[in-house]
Enzyme design. Structure first.
Site, PDB file in Angstrom:
ATOM      1  CG  ASN A 188      13.765  -6.252   8.528  1.00 19.60           C
ATOM      2  OD1 ASN A 188      13.504  -7.205   8.254  1.00 19.60           O
ATOM      3  ND2 ASN A 188      12.963  -5.259   8.768  1.00 19.60           N
ATOM      4  CD  GLU A 232      13.292   0.752   9.582  1.00 20.30           C
ATOM      5  OE1 GLU A 232      13.477   1.021   8.374  1.00 20.30           O
ATOM      6  OE2 GLU A 232      13.283  -0.473   9.866  1.00 20.30           O
ATOM      7  CE1 TYR A 239       1.770  -3.054 -44.498  1.00 23.17           C
ATOM      8  CE2 TYR A 239       0.107  -2.296 -45.898  1.00 23.17           C
ATOM      9  CZ  TYR A 239       0.455  -2.672 -44.762  1.00 23.17           C
ATOM     10  OH  TYR A 239      -0.727  -2.322 -43.814  1.00 23.17           O
ATOM     11  NE  ARG A 255      12.030   5.449  -0.827  1.00 23.14           N
ATOM     12  CZ  ARG A 255      12.262   4.526   0.225  1.00 23.14           C
ATOM     13  NH1 ARG A 255      13.477   4.126   0.634  1.00 23.14           N
ATOM     14  NH2 ARG A 255      11.138   3.524   0.758  1.00 23.14           N
ATOM     15  CG  ASN A 262       7.726 -15.359 -56.103  1.00 23.32           C
ATOM     16  OD1 ASN A 262       8.584 -15.802 -55.658  1.00 23.32           O
ATOM     17  ND2 ASN A 262       7.815 -14.159 -56.920  1.00 23.32           N
ATOM     18  N   GLY A 264       2.395   3.206   8.182  1.00 23.42           N
ATOM     19  CA  GLY A 264       3.472   2.490   8.312  1.00 23.42           C
ATOM     20  C   GLY A 264       3.229   1.006   8.065  1.00 23.42           C
ATOM     21  CB  ALA A 324      -0.821  -0.147   1.283  1.00 26.14           C
ATOM     22  CE1 TYR A 332      -7.720   3.816 -43.180  1.00 23.44           C
ATOM     23  CE2 TYR A 332      -5.582   5.128 -43.533  1.00 23.44           C
ATOM     24  CZ  TYR A 332      -6.955   5.016 -42.931  1.00 23.44           C
ATOM     25  OH  TYR A 332      -7.274   6.004 -42.180  1.00 23.44           O
TER      26      TYR A 332
HETATM   27  C1  UD1 Z   1      11.432  -1.650   5.080  1.00 21.86           C
HETATM   28  C2  UD1 Z   1      11.690  -1.954   6.709  1.00 21.86           C
HETATM   29  C3  UD1 Z   1      13.293  -2.065   6.798  1.00 21.86           C
HETATM   30  C4  UD1 Z   1      13.734  -3.064   5.837  1.00 21.86           C
HETATM   31  C5  UD1 Z   1      13.269  -2.688   4.230  1.00 21.86           C
HETATM   32  C6  UD1 Z   1      13.790  -4.082   3.510  1.00 21.86           C
HETATM   33  C7  UD1 Z   1       9.955  -1.126   8.006  1.00 21.86           C
HETATM   34  C8  UD1 Z   1       9.665  -0.136   9.093  1.00 21.86           C
HETATM   35  N1  UD1 Z   1      11.052  -1.133   7.552  1.00 21.86           N
HETATM   36  O1  UD1 Z   1      11.923  -0.248   4.984  1.00 21.86           O
HETATM   37  O2  UD1 Z   1      13.548  -2.503   7.982  1.00 21.86           O
HETATM   38  O3  UD1 Z   1      15.284  -3.230   5.885  1.00 21.86           O
HETATM   39  O4  UD1 Z   1      11.868  -2.816   4.304  1.00 21.86           O
HETATM   40  O5  UD1 Z   1      13.187  -3.799   2.173  1.00 21.86           O
HETATM   41  O6  UD1 Z   1       9.293  -2.066   7.999  1.00 21.86           O
HETATM   42  N2  UD1 Z   1       3.676  -0.213   2.994  1.00 21.86           N
HETATM   43  C9  UD1 Z   1       2.574  -0.349   3.340  1.00 21.86           C
HETATM   44  N3  UD1 Z   1       1.876   0.445   4.106  1.00 21.86           N
HETATM   45  C10 UD1 Z   1       2.466   1.602   4.805  1.00 21.86           C
HETATM   46  C11 UD1 Z   1       3.983   1.601   4.523  1.00 21.86           C
HETATM   47  C12 UD1 Z   1       4.537   0.645   3.682  1.00 21.86           C
HETATM   48  O7  UD1 Z   1       1.794  -1.137   2.635  1.00 21.86           O
HETATM   49  O8  UD1 Z   1       1.818   2.245   5.574  1.00 21.86           O
HETATM   50  C13 UD1 Z   1       4.416  -1.435   2.157  1.00 21.86           C
HETATM   51  C14 UD1 Z   1       5.018  -0.737   1.008  1.00 21.86           C
HETATM   52  O9  UD1 Z   1       4.297  -0.513  -0.142  1.00 21.86           O
HETATM   53  C15 UD1 Z   1       6.393  -1.608   0.824  1.00 21.86           C
HETATM   54  C16 UD1 Z   1       6.477  -2.382   2.110  1.00 21.86           C
HETATM   55  O10 UD1 Z   1       5.357  -1.955   2.961  1.00 21.86           O
HETATM   56  O11 UD1 Z   1       5.886  -2.853  -0.209  1.00 21.86           O
HETATM   57  C17 UD1 Z   1       7.713  -1.538   2.761  1.00 21.86           C
HETATM   58  O12 UD1 Z   1       7.530  -0.093   2.784  1.00 21.86           O
HETATM   59  P1  UD1 Z   1       8.713   0.741   2.518  1.00 21.86           P
HETATM   60  O13 UD1 Z   1       8.507   2.107   2.614  1.00 21.86           O
HETATM   61  O14 UD1 Z   1       9.187   0.254   1.091  1.00 21.86           O
HETATM   62  O15 UD1 Z   1       9.972   0.293   3.660  1.00 21.86           O
HETATM   63  P2  UD1 Z   1      11.612   0.243   3.575  1.00 21.86           P
HETATM   64  O16 UD1 Z   1      11.867   1.880   3.920  1.00 21.86           O
HETATM   65  O17 UD1 Z   1      11.947  -0.127   2.161  1.00 21.86           O
HETATM   66 CA    CA Z   2      11.232  -0.848   0.386  1.00 21.85          CA
END
Ligand code: UD1
Ligand code: CA
Length: 463
Positions: free
Chosen positions: A178, A163, A375, A20, A386, A87, A15, A396
């Site tokens: 992670n 983080e 064509y 980026r 041929n 998050g 979500a 057309y």
């Molecule tokens: C996240 C991890 C980090 C890890 C990294 C690995 C957390 C807080 N951090 O960071 O520790 O090293 O992935 O790739 O988990 N998403 C939602 N809803 C939200 C926020 C995010 O569905 O509210 C989804 C995003 O679409 C994405 C995934 O969660 O697919 C990760 O989110 P992203 O913002 O990419 O986290 P990272 O900064 O990469």
């Molecule tokens: Ca990510």
């Protein structure tokens, strides 16, 4: 475990806005090797035999729904809508109502498409066989920038993660990260998630805090280290997308070479994820094979051919620079150099389609030939016909398209125009340079050009 699929579920977090990426399209629908990242992820779940997957999406998820509609996963797929992106922890909480209370849950992010099912299986095993309440996949990276770092106690037990944004200088030096894959016992999720807060630099509910919460509550947490860190690459921007694409392409090429495909320079051959190749196919440098392209045995594809949804029969030669889109070519045919087949063209066995020939929405039956500069649009060409150099089907009139039908063994002389709709009968001849506007019966000769006039001694003598 007798029947893991009934007890395994998965949550894919997708979500996030993917800011980026700087794109109008949401991140997980961006393609790797011609296939949306999301579908790569669903492929892994297929291999792991999960019974149910929950996809967490933002409210504007119509495109995501459309993408998975045709995919038809062999598991139950539910959508959970996270209206505000508060998050990763909050996203997981959104999915919990759709999960069974028992069994094991794999949590993964939609933007880490390179992970192998084998590695994910280790997370399931840690939960199902080794009794972990949470198992977290870690990886050692040369450049850990941007990832959450793993904190361990002096004995090496995982304590939690921090983080990038929240880390101090010493923590930023930690290279164990992670990777964003977790196995959980379903039963521990709800109570642990209720303890999350957003007291951190991003003001978000971090899924990563669950490790510390569970450990502090006396639960068993485990860190499982990935053998190949490149599997855990996260795709947050276009640079990482290109990097992941390169890794996946190399995997695909290696797989086909192991299956008996020759590549003169594998670093310059691009093969999409869904393409299929048979043994003894030879690919020259610069070949691009996309979509649902399928190539049969002993086909040679020379430099810079570009095929999209092309079917190519056994023993055919595609000479340099040939472009084929949504079309098929039979066996033992020769196409190119520099030919263009498109729009549902079907070329039969042993056809010859040569230099600078464009064929659109046409059928060429076996042994038909159009060897140069032609064509053929909206046409049907009988067997052994041929088509001379410079022939053009005028299909057309500025408003509508019309068909040209050429019978078997017909002979179209060079530089002829066939003004459609028009039919040339079997075995008929069209004289070179003709503009044909009326049907030609079988076996007839049609000449449609002005007679040659010769004016003798026309040039003044002293010129
Ligand atoms: C996240 C991890 C980090 C890890 C990294 C690995 C957390 C807080 N951090 O960071 O520790 O090293 O992935 O790739 O988990 N998403 C939602 N809803 C939200 C926020 C995010 O569905 O509210 C989804 C995003 O679409 C994405 C995934 O969660 O697919 C990760 O989110 P992203 O913002 O990419 O986290 P990272 O900064 O990469
Ligand atoms: Ca990510």
């Amino acid at each position: 475990m007798s029947n893991p699929s009934s007890q395994r579920s998965a949550v894919v977090l997708a979500a996030g806005q993917g800011t980026r990426f700087k794109s109008r399209r949401i991140k997980i629908l961006h393609e790797l090797c011609g296939k949306p990242m999301l579908l790569h992820i669903l492929d892994k779940l297929k291999a792991l035999e999960v019974g149910r997957a929950v996809l967490v999406v933002a409210s504007e998820a119509e495109e995501v729904r459309r993408t998975v509609e045709d995919y038809a996963p062999p598991f139950d797929l539910q959508f959970a809508v996270q209206t505000k992106q508060l998050g990763t922890g909050h996203a997981l909480a959104t999915a919990v109502p759709y999960l069974p209370d028992q069994g094991s849950v794999l949590v993964l992010y939609g933007d880490t498409p390179l992970i192998s099912p084998r590695t994910l299986q280790r997370l399931f095993q840690a939960v199902e066989e080794e009794g972990a309440d949470e198992a977290l996949l870690t990886a050692i990276l040369d450049d850990p920038y941007g990832y959450g770092r793993i904190l361990r106690d002096p004995e090496g037990n995982p304590l939690g993660t921090v983080e990038e944004k929240d880390a101090d200088e010493a923590q930023r030096k930690i290279r164990e990260v992670n990777s964003g894959f977790y196995g959980f016992k379903a039963s521990v999720l709800k109570p642990a998630l209720s303890e999350l807060d957003n007291d951190n630099a991003a003001g978000e509910y971090y899924l990563t805090d669950l490790l510390d919460i569970l450990r502090s509550g006396g639960k068993r947490v485990r860190a499982v280290m990935a053998e190949d860190a490149s599997e855990t690459l996260g795709v947050n921007d276009r640079l990482q997308l290109a990097h992941a694409e390169g890794l996946m392409r190399r995997q695909i090429n290696r797989r086909w070479m192991r299956e008996g495909v020759t590549m003169l320079d594998p670093s310059r051959v691009l093969i999409d994820a869904e393409v299929e190749l048979a043994r003894d196919v030879t690919l020259y440098p610069g070949v691009v094979l996309q979509g649902g392209t399928r190539i049969a045995e002993e086909v040679e594809v020379r430099s810079n051919c570009h095929l999209v949804n092309a079917l190519v029969g056994r023993g055919t030669l595609l000479d340099q620079g040939t472009v084929i889109r949504d079309s098929s070519v039979g066996e033992e045919a020769r196409v190119g150099p520099y030919a263009h087949l498109r729009g549902g063209t079907q070329a039969g066995d042993r056809v010859r389609i040569g230099n600078f020939v464009e064929v659109k929405k046409s059928i060429l039956e076996e042994d038909a030939k159009a060897a140069h500069l032609t064509y053929l649009g909206d046409s049907s060409i009988g067997r052994q016909a041929n088509i001379g150099a410079g022939t053009i089907t005028c299909n057309y009139d500025g408003k509508r398209k019309y068909r040209t039908v050429i019978g078997e063994r017909a002979f179209i002389g060079s530089n002829s125009q066939l003004v459609a709709p028009v039919t040339i009968g079997a075995g008929a001849y069209v004289a070179a340079g003709s503009t044909i506007t009326e049907d030609v019966p079988p076996g007839a000769l049609a000449i449609a050009r002005s007679r040659q006039v010769v004016k003798p001694d026309w040039t003044p003598e002293d010129d």
